[in-house]
Design a protein around this motif. Structure first.
Motif, PDB file in Angstrom:
ATOM      1  N   GLU A  88      -0.934   3.889   6.440  1.00 51.70           N
ATOM      2  CA  GLU A  88      -0.059   4.842   5.755  1.00 51.70           C
ATOM      3  C   GLU A  88       1.396   4.631   6.153  1.00 51.70           C
ATOM      4  OE1 GLU A  88      -1.091   9.073   5.615  1.00 51.70           O
ATOM      5  OE2 GLU A  88      -3.132   8.477   6.183  1.00 51.70           O
ATOM      6  N   ILE A  89       1.631   4.426   7.437  1.00 50.90           N
ATOM      7  CA  ILE A  89       3.011   4.228   7.907  1.00 50.90           C
ATOM      8  C   ILE A  89       3.587   2.938   7.337  1.00 50.90           C
ATOM      9  CG2 ILE A  89       4.384   3.699   9.964  1.00 50.90           C
ATOM     10  CD1 ILE A  89       2.687   5.780  11.451  1.00 50.90           C
ATOM     11  N   GLU A  90       2.802   1.889   7.313  1.00 51.35           N
ATOM     12  CA  GLU A  90       3.304   0.618   6.779  1.00 51.35           C
ATOM     13  C   GLU A  90       3.535   0.673   5.276  1.00 51.35           C
ATOM     14  OE1 GLU A  90       0.419  -2.163   8.241  1.00 51.35           O
ATOM     15  OE2 GLU A  90       1.405  -2.315  10.193  1.00 51.35           O
ATOM     16  N   ALA A  91       2.869   1.584   4.582  1.00 50.54           N
ATOM     17  CA  ALA A  91       3.036   1.702   3.135  1.00 50.54           C
ATOM     18  C   ALA A  91       4.201   2.616   2.745  1.00 50.54           C
ATOM     19  CB  ALA A  91       1.743   2.224   2.511  1.00 50.54           C
ATOM     20  N   LEU A  92       4.844   3.260   3.706  1.00 52.54           N
ATOM     21  CA  LEU A  92       5.926   4.194   3.395  1.00 52.54           C
ATOM     22  C   LEU A  92       7.127   3.464   2.814  1.00 52.54           C
ATOM     23  CD1 LEU A  92       5.871   6.463   6.563  1.00 52.54           C
ATOM     24  CD2 LEU A  92       4.986   7.003   4.299  1.00 52.54           C
ATOM     25  N   GLN A  93       7.684   4.042   1.758  1.00 51.37           N
ATOM     26  CA  GLN A  93       8.877   3.483   1.130  1.00 51.37           C
ATOM     27  C   GLN A  93      10.084   4.396   1.341  1.00 51.37           C
ATOM     28  OE1 GLN A  93       8.979   0.469  -0.231  1.00 51.37           O
ATOM     29  NE2 GLN A  93       6.819   0.180   0.209  1.00 51.37           N
TER      30      GLN A  93
END
Length: 163
Positions: free
Chosen positions: A75-80
């Protein structure tokens, strides 16, 4: 005197016999075949298989229990947008799940950052305290390098926190 000569002749004959025996090859029995036919080998095999099964069981259990860590990091890596704010929401959710609502929900500010540092290995968020507050509450921006450092510490907390 004859008796002495006879004794000497006998001892010479015995010495010759010993030499003859010493010159002959040694008798070697046939080699003993190696086989896993005894009960001890069966017991050892069963113990090794049981230990492997127990090890596999604990590894699978660890993998299943750490699913929330993998999902949080994804989830953190997918944050934009607003990655810092969203990552702190994710880390708070993970902390509540692991440590319980009673212990974590009331923490905020410096206490929250101290809790994060104490509950994980090598996490350093207190040195970014002012920058975190500026981004979260004053809607200011920070350098990309500082934001990357904070995000890497957040991920490190998720990977290494301990109950």
């Amino acid at each position: 005197m004859i008796l002495q000569n006879q004794d000497i002749a006998d001892s010479v004959q015995t010495a010759n016999d010993v030499r003859d025996v010493a010159l002959q090859g040694l008798y070697e029995p046939p080699p003993i075949p190696f086989a896993f036919e005894t009960v001890g080998w069966s017991i050892l095999a069963v113990l090794i298989v049981m230990m492997l099964l127990i090890l596999i069981f604990f590894q699978i259990r660890k993998y299943v229990r750490n699913r929330y860590r993998r999902e949080a990091i994804q989830e953190i890596e997918a944050l934009q947008e607003a990655p810092l704010l969203s990552s702190f929401l994710i880390i708070k959710r993970v902390a509540i799940q692991v440590f319980g609502r009673e212990e974590v929900a009331t923490l905020h500010g410096r206490e929250w950052l101290e809790f994060l540092e104490k509950s994980a290995k090598g996490v350093e968020l207190l040195r970014y305290e002012e920058g975190i507050y500026d981004v979260l509450y004053a809607d200011q921006s920070m350098t990309d390098a500082t934001q990357q450092d904070i995000m890497s510490n957040v991920k490190k907390w998720i990977r290494t926190h301990a109950r």
